[in-house]
Write a protein that holds these residues in place. Structure first.
Motif, PDB file in Angstrom:
ATOM      1  N   ALA A 233       0.825  -1.207   0.000  1.00  0.00           N
ATOM      2  CA  ALA A 233       0.000   0.000   0.000  1.00  0.00           C
ATOM      3  C   ALA A 233       0.859   1.258   0.000  1.00  0.00           C
ATOM      4  N   LEU A 234       1.927   1.259   0.801  1.00  0.00           N
ATOM      5  CA  LEU A 234       2.813   2.426   0.865  1.00  0.00           C
ATOM      6  C   LEU A 234       3.569   2.609  -0.435  1.00  0.00           C
ATOM      7  N   THR A 235       3.955   1.514  -1.058  1.00  0.00           N
ATOM      8  CA  THR A 235       4.610   1.587  -2.368  1.00  0.00           C
ATOM      9  C   THR A 235       3.665   2.189  -3.396  1.00  0.00           C
ATOM     10  N   ALA A 236       2.402   1.762  -3.366  1.00  0.00           N
ATOM     11  CA  ALA A 236       1.415   2.307  -4.294  1.00  0.00           C
ATOM     12  C   ALA A 236       1.250   3.808  -4.099  1.00  0.00           C
ATOM     13  N   ALA A 237       1.193   4.247  -2.853  1.00  0.00           N
ATOM     14  CA  ALA A 237       1.034   5.672  -2.574  1.00  0.00           C
ATOM     15  C   ALA A 237       2.199   6.471  -3.141  1.00  0.00           C
ATOM     16  N   ALA A 238       3.412   5.977  -2.930  1.00  0.00           N
ATOM     17  CA  ALA A 238       4.592   6.677  -3.456  1.00  0.00           C
ATOM     18  C   ALA A 238       4.560   6.728  -4.975  1.00  0.00           C
ATOM     19  N   ARG A 239       4.114   5.663  -5.607  1.00  0.00           N
ATOM     20  CA  ARG A 239       4.065   5.631  -7.077  1.00  0.00           C
ATOM     21  C   ARG A 239       2.983   6.563  -7.620  1.00  0.00           C
ATOM     22  N   ILE A 240       1.861   6.668  -6.919  1.00  0.00           N
ATOM     23  CA  ILE A 240       0.812   7.603  -7.343  1.00  0.00           C
ATOM     24  C   ILE A 240       1.346   9.027  -7.381  1.00  0.00           C
ATOM     25  N   LEU A 250      -5.148  11.265  -0.102  1.00  0.00           N
ATOM     26  CA  LEU A 250      -4.486   9.969  -0.208  1.00  0.00           C
ATOM     27  C   LEU A 250      -4.151   9.521   1.210  1.00  0.00           C
ATOM     28  N   GLU A 251      -4.934   8.582   1.716  1.00  0.00           N
ATOM     29  CA  GLU A 251      -4.869   8.198   3.119  1.00  0.00           C
ATOM     30  C   GLU A 251      -4.581   6.709   3.260  1.00  0.00           C
ATOM     31  N   PHE A 252      -3.851   6.372   4.320  1.00  0.00           N
ATOM     32  CA  PHE A 252      -3.450   4.997   4.595  1.00  0.00           C
ATOM     33  C   PHE A 252      -4.030   4.553   5.930  1.00  0.00           C
ATOM     34  N   LEU A 253      -4.577   3.340   5.953  1.00  0.00           N
ATOM     35  CA  LEU A 253      -5.032   2.723   7.196  1.00  0.00           C
ATOM     36  C   LEU A 253      -4.424   1.334   7.283  1.00  0.00           C
ATOM     37  N   ASP A 254      -3.710   1.059   8.371  1.00  0.00           N
ATOM     38  CA  ASP A 254      -3.176  -0.286   8.538  1.00  0.00           C
ATOM     39  C   ASP A 254      -4.256  -1.208   9.097  1.00  0.00           C
ATOM     40  N   SER A 255      -3.936  -2.490   9.168  1.00  0.00           N
ATOM     41  CA  SER A 255      -4.935  -3.490   9.543  1.00  0.00           C
ATOM     42  C   SER A 255      -5.542  -3.245  10.924  1.00  0.00           C
ATOM     43  N   PRO A 256      -4.756  -2.972  11.971  1.00  0.00           N
ATOM     44  CA  PRO A 256      -5.366  -2.727  13.283  1.00  0.00           C
ATOM     45  C   PRO A 256      -6.307  -1.524  13.288  1.00  0.00           C
ATOM     46  N   THR A 257      -5.969  -0.494  12.504  1.00  0.00           N
ATOM     47  CA  THR A 257      -6.819   0.694  12.451  1.00  0.00           C
ATOM     48  C   THR A 257      -8.130   0.398  11.742  1.00  0.00           C
ATOM     49  N   VAL A 258      -8.065  -0.359  10.636  1.00  0.00           N
ATOM     50  CA  VAL A 258      -9.279  -0.745   9.917  1.00  0.00           C
ATOM     51  C   VAL A 258     -10.219  -1.512  10.850  1.00  0.00           C
ATOM     52  N   ARG A 259      -9.661  -2.462  11.600  1.00  0.00           N
ATOM     53  CA  ARG A 259     -10.490  -3.255  12.506  1.00  0.00           C
ATOM     54  C   ARG A 259     -11.092  -2.380  13.604  1.00  0.00           C
ATOM     55  N   ALA A 260     -10.296  -1.437  14.109  1.00  0.00           N
ATOM     56  CA  ALA A 260     -10.786  -0.570  15.186  1.00  0.00           C
ATOM     57  C   ALA A 260     -11.949   0.300  14.709  1.00  0.00           C
ATOM     58  N   ILE A 261     -11.831   0.833  13.502  1.00  0.00           N
ATOM     59  CA  ILE A 261     -12.913   1.669  12.958  1.00  0.00           C
ATOM     60  C   ILE A 261     -14.173   0.838  12.767  1.00  0.00           C
ATOM     61  N   ARG A 346      10.621   6.732   2.004  1.00  0.00           N
ATOM     62  CA  ARG A 346      11.073   6.037   3.213  1.00  0.00           C
ATOM     63  C   ARG A 346       9.917   5.485   4.037  1.00  0.00           C
ATOM     64  N   LEU A 347       8.694   5.635   3.570  1.00  0.00           N
ATOM     65  CA  LEU A 347       7.535   5.180   4.342  1.00  0.00           C
ATOM     66  C   LEU A 347       7.553   3.677   4.649  1.00  0.00           C
ATOM     67  N   PRO A 348       7.897   2.803   3.688  1.00  0.00           N
ATOM     68  CA  PRO A 348       7.952   1.377   4.034  1.00  0.00           C
ATOM     69  C   PRO A 348       8.963   1.081   5.136  1.00  0.00           C
ATOM     70  N   VAL A 349      10.101   1.782   5.107  1.00  0.00           N
ATOM     71  CA  VAL A 349      11.113   1.597   6.152  1.00  0.00           C
ATOM     72  C   VAL A 349      10.571   2.077   7.499  1.00  0.00           C
ATOM     73  N   LEU A 350       9.858   3.207   7.479  1.00  0.00           N
ATOM     74  CA  LEU A 350       9.258   3.713   8.717  1.00  0.00           C
ATOM     75  C   LEU A 350       8.298   2.692   9.308  1.00  0.00           C
ATOM     76  N   VAL A 371      -0.715   9.614   3.927  1.00  0.00           N
ATOM     77  CA  VAL A 371       0.432   9.006   3.272  1.00  0.00           C
ATOM     78  C   VAL A 371       0.873   9.796   2.045  1.00  0.00           C
ATOM     79  N   GLY A 372      -0.024  10.579   1.455  1.00  0.00           N
ATOM     80  CA  GLY A 372       0.348  11.356   0.275  1.00  0.00           C
ATOM     81  C   GLY A 372       1.430  12.371   0.539  1.00  0.00           C
ATOM     82  N   ASP A 373       1.522  12.884   1.771  1.00  0.00           N
ATOM     83  CA  ASP A 373       2.601  13.814   2.091  1.00  0.00           C
ATOM     84  C   ASP A 373       3.541  13.253   3.162  1.00  0.00           C
TER      85      ASP A 373
END
Length: 457
Positions: A233-240, A250-261, A346-350, A371-373
């Motif tokens: 997902a982070l790679t896709a965001a950087a490529r966009i 352009l927003e990112f939600l990881d798995s725990p956040t998706v479940r929490a929402i 550097r987002l995937p590394v983060l 994630v867009g910025d």
């Protein structure tokens, strides 16, 4: 001295503008950063005019009483927290929209105007105020200016500072300073407006702001891309972004956040997603082409599924899901919200590093973000009433900031420094930068009475 200060203060203000009863003042002690210390104020002062603010500051200067400016207390860094013996200067009564000018495309507002109220008022005139923090239904323009707030749409439109043309500011001594200009262009002198935006109430008290507006965006389309891994997902965001596409969101939600929402409120989010990317284009007839191109990038990066909102209502539902992140995570326990921003590459590394930090300190870390910025909000969640968990959470929080700096990033992308990150600011600024910050503070506030203990270590 305390009695004299309160008497002098009350003499120049309406009868209900000064609160001293602890039962009334306790609610003003802190913002939403529950992890930060908060003192006990001498009084809460609620002015309704600029002249009343000037009176407060003149009394505070004469009696050497610290002053903590406040908006709606939605901040996440403790910047609005009281210090012992201070005057809390609540600006929520100064809530008038003074002017909306469709020719110059500006609005003139007082600091207590709520972000969403301004957005709706200018929309009725065919205009748009883009900065939209997740707290936009509650947070005030003054607070947004104090922290240089961003939001969901800043990937395309920018942050609060990009829309502040000019300010009216009461100084620590009670003088009235006007900075900036109304026209779109103007480069005379030092840019004091930009200096004051993001200063978190440590240099002056904003009592009026002239804000740039934009035409109302065209109709928007939104897509949600489901991924089998956060890295994809982070790679896709950087490529966009690298492809030259200009998403309005352009927003990112990881798995725990998706479940929490989804647990907090049924928003139709895919429970099995390892990561979710939300992308939007607001270019009207061209939006379909934009989201199709973003969808192709996502598929090439490994997206398992692409879902396009069929109408404005579905788009609004996806945006509402994103805005529910904070209340959803708060249901899981105490939250310590980080706010690091790093270069997009550097987002995937983060994220990999955050996963390691979570395991090392034995704490849960959920990681949504703009994630867009490159602005991520890794949120450490721990059990209430567990001192050992709180201690581990604090260490994990620091490790995340250290990681962000090591990747060429910053300790805060939009939440500000406040108390929470004060000791980390010097690491980011370096010795010379820290010294210059202190020198600037001394020029604006030689007695050190404006929001003491915030921002600077």
């Amino acid at each position: 001295m305390v009695d004299a200060a309160l008497a002098e203060l009350a003499a120049g203000l309406p009868g209900d503008a000064v609160l001293t009863d602890p039962a009334s003042t306790d609610a003003y002690r802190h913002d939403q950063a529950g992890f930060c210390p908060a003192g006990t104020p001498l009084a809460v002062v609620r002015p309704s005019t600029t002249e009343q603010v000037r009176h407060v500051m003149r009394v505070a200067t004469a009696h050497r009483v610290p002053v903590v400016p406040q908006g709606a207390r939605t901040g996440l860094s403790g910047a609005a927290n009281a210090v012992d013996g201070c005057l809390v200067l609540s600006l929520t009564r100064m809530d008038r929209i003074l002017e909306i000018d469709p020719v110059d495309q500006v609005a003139v507002v007082e600091p207590g105007v709520v972000n969403a109220a301004l957005s709706r008022a200018v929309a009725a005139e065919g205009l748009h105020y883009p900065p939209d923090p997740s707290s936009w239904e509650l947070s005030t323009i003054g607070g947004n200016i104090a922290t240089n707030a961003g939001g969901l749409c800043c990937v395309k439109y920018g942050v609060t500072a990009d829309f502040v043309r000019g300010l009216e500011v009461v100084t620590a001594s009670g003088e009235l300073l006007r900075t900036g200009r109304r026209p779109a262009k103007g480069v005379a002198g030092y840019d004091l407006t930009r200096l004051l935006v993001g200063s978190e109430g440590t240099l002056g008290v904003v009592t009026r702001a002239t804000l740039a507006l934009r035409p109302v965006p065209e109709a928007a389309l939104t897509i949600a891309a489901v991924f089998g891994s956060a890295a994809d997902a982070l790679t896709a965001a950087a490529r966009i972004m690298a492809a030259g596409l200009r998403p309005s969101l352009l927003e990112f939600l990881d798995s725990p956040t998706v479940r929490a929402i989804q647990d907090y409120r049924d928003m139709g989010l895919p429970g099995g997603a390892r990561a979710l990317l939300l992308a939007q284009s607001d270019r009207g007839p061209r939006a379909g082409e934009d989201v199709a191109a973003m969808g192709r990038v996502c598929v090439e990066a490994g997206a398992l599924e692409i879902a396009e909102a069929s109408d404005a209502a579905e788009s609004a539902m996806l945006m509402e899901a994103r805005r529910l992140v904070n209340p959803a995570l708060e249901k899981l326990g105490v939250t310590l919200v980080d706010d690091v921003a790093v270069p997009r590459a550097r987002l995937p590394v983060l994220l990999e590093g955050i996963t390691g930090i979570s395991a090392e300190y034995g704490v849960r870390v959920c990681c949504p973000g703009h994630v867009g910025d490159g602005n991520m909000h890794p949120t450490v969640v721990f059990d209430r009433g567990d001192p050992a968990a709180a201690e581990r959470a604090g260490r994990a929080f620091g490790a995340i900031m250290r990681l962000g700096l090591s990747l060429g990033g910053t300790i805060t992308g939009e939440h500000g420094v406040g108390v929470l990150k004060r000791d980390w600011l010097a690491r980011e600024l370096g010795p010379l930068g820290t010294r210059l910050h202190r020198d600037i503070k001394a020029v604006f506030d030689p007695l050190g009475i404006l929001n003491p203990g915030k921002v600077l270590p």
